[in-house]
Design a protein around this motif. Sequence first.
Motif, short mmCIF file in Angstrom:
data_model
loop_
_atom_site.label_atom_id
_atom_site.label_comp_id
_atom_site.label_asym_id
_atom_site.label_seq_id
_atom_site.Cartn_x
_atom_site.Cartn_y
_atom_site.Cartn_z
N CYS A 47 0.86 -1.37 0.27
CA CYS A 47 -0.11 0.29 -0.21
C CYS A 47 0.78 1.06 0.11
O CYS A 47 0.37 2.57 -0.38
N VAL A 48 1.86 1.46 0.80
CA VAL A 48 3.12 2.65 0.85
C VAL A 48 3.22 2.87 -0.85
O VAL A 48 3.16 3.67 -1.05
N VAL A 49 3.46 1.92 -1.82
CA VAL A 49 4.06 1.88 -2.89
C VAL A 49 2.91 1.94 -3.95
O VAL A 49 3.33 2.93 -4.68
N LEU A 54 -5.00 -7.85 -2.08
CA LEU A 54 -5.85 -8.82 -2.73
C LEU A 54 -4.41 -9.68 -2.93
O LEU A 54 -4.11 -10.89 -2.86
N MET A 55 -3.68 -8.92 -4.07
CA MET A 55 -2.91 -10.02 -5.02
C MET A 55 -1.82 -9.93 -3.42
O MET A 55 -1.05 -11.68 -3.76
N ILE A 56 -1.25 -9.52 -2.27
CA ILE A 56 0.21 -9.26 -1.85
C ILE A 56 -0.65 -10.35 -0.65
O ILE A 56 0.02 -10.99 -0.18
N ILE A 63 -7.75 2.75 2.45
CA ILE A 63 -8.89 1.97 2.98
C ILE A 63 -8.87 1.42 1.42
O ILE A 63 -10.41 0.58 1.61
N GLY A 64 -9.62 2.12 0.34
CA GLY A 64 -10.97 1.57 -0.61
C GLY A 64 -9.44 0.43 -1.74
O GLY A 64 -10.03 0.45 -2.85
N GLU A 65 -7.81 0.69 -1.34
CA GLU A 65 -7.56 -0.43 -1.97
C GLU A 65 -8.21 -2.13 -1.92
O GLU A 65 -8.30 -2.49 -0.86
#
Length: 226
Positions: free
Chosen positions: A95-97, A164-166, A157-159
């Motif tokens: 999420c940081v990336v 899901l991939m990680i 929050i909306g990611e």
Amino acid sequence: MPDLVVVYLTLKLASVVTLILLIVATPLAWWMSQTQSPYKSIVGAMFALPLVLPPTVLGFYLLLLLGPNGALGVLSEFVGIGALPFTFTGIVIACVVHTLPFVVQPMQNAFEAIGKRPLEVAKTLRASPSLVFWKVAFPLARPGFFAAAILGFCHTIGEFGVVLMIGGNIAGETRVMSIDIYNHVEALEYSQAHWLAGGMLVFSFVALLLIYSLNDFVKRRLTQCA
């Protein structure tokens, strides 16, 4: 009613990611706003890639990087952290990336909106570079920091795709609100999905309203100073 564990995990993820991004993005945004380096476009394009890349593409390469044969995966195993995929730490990194450009750009715009004159005046008074940043640039760009923090928090929050991939769909570990909505819809549990989706809709609207209000405040402030 929404699963409180899922809500807590989502807010925890967004808070941790936003804090890390404010630390990482600030020097990058400052450099991007001040440098005349010929590499500026290359650096900017590299960090802006998550804006245009499908989350699954970014998630795939991050999965390879964080996996047991990837550079970060080997390093995490070496220092004793263990495997990163399908863990909370893994989705924090992802999420940081993915959210980095959403935080860097508002900060960079805020720094560039200051103009050169206030910084040059501070330099003529023999202020050090660090003093120029903390006493002049940062206070003037503070609304941009607030906007960047809000945008980064909401985007995390909306990611869905990268998480899901990680992280997969592990209850209590990586199952955040966006994935939980997908689970409810897939199970035809529309009432539960409505609770989560409706809450995110209201939260997103309020966050955007706050960002636009901050932008209007900055424009009025700059007009008064002109």
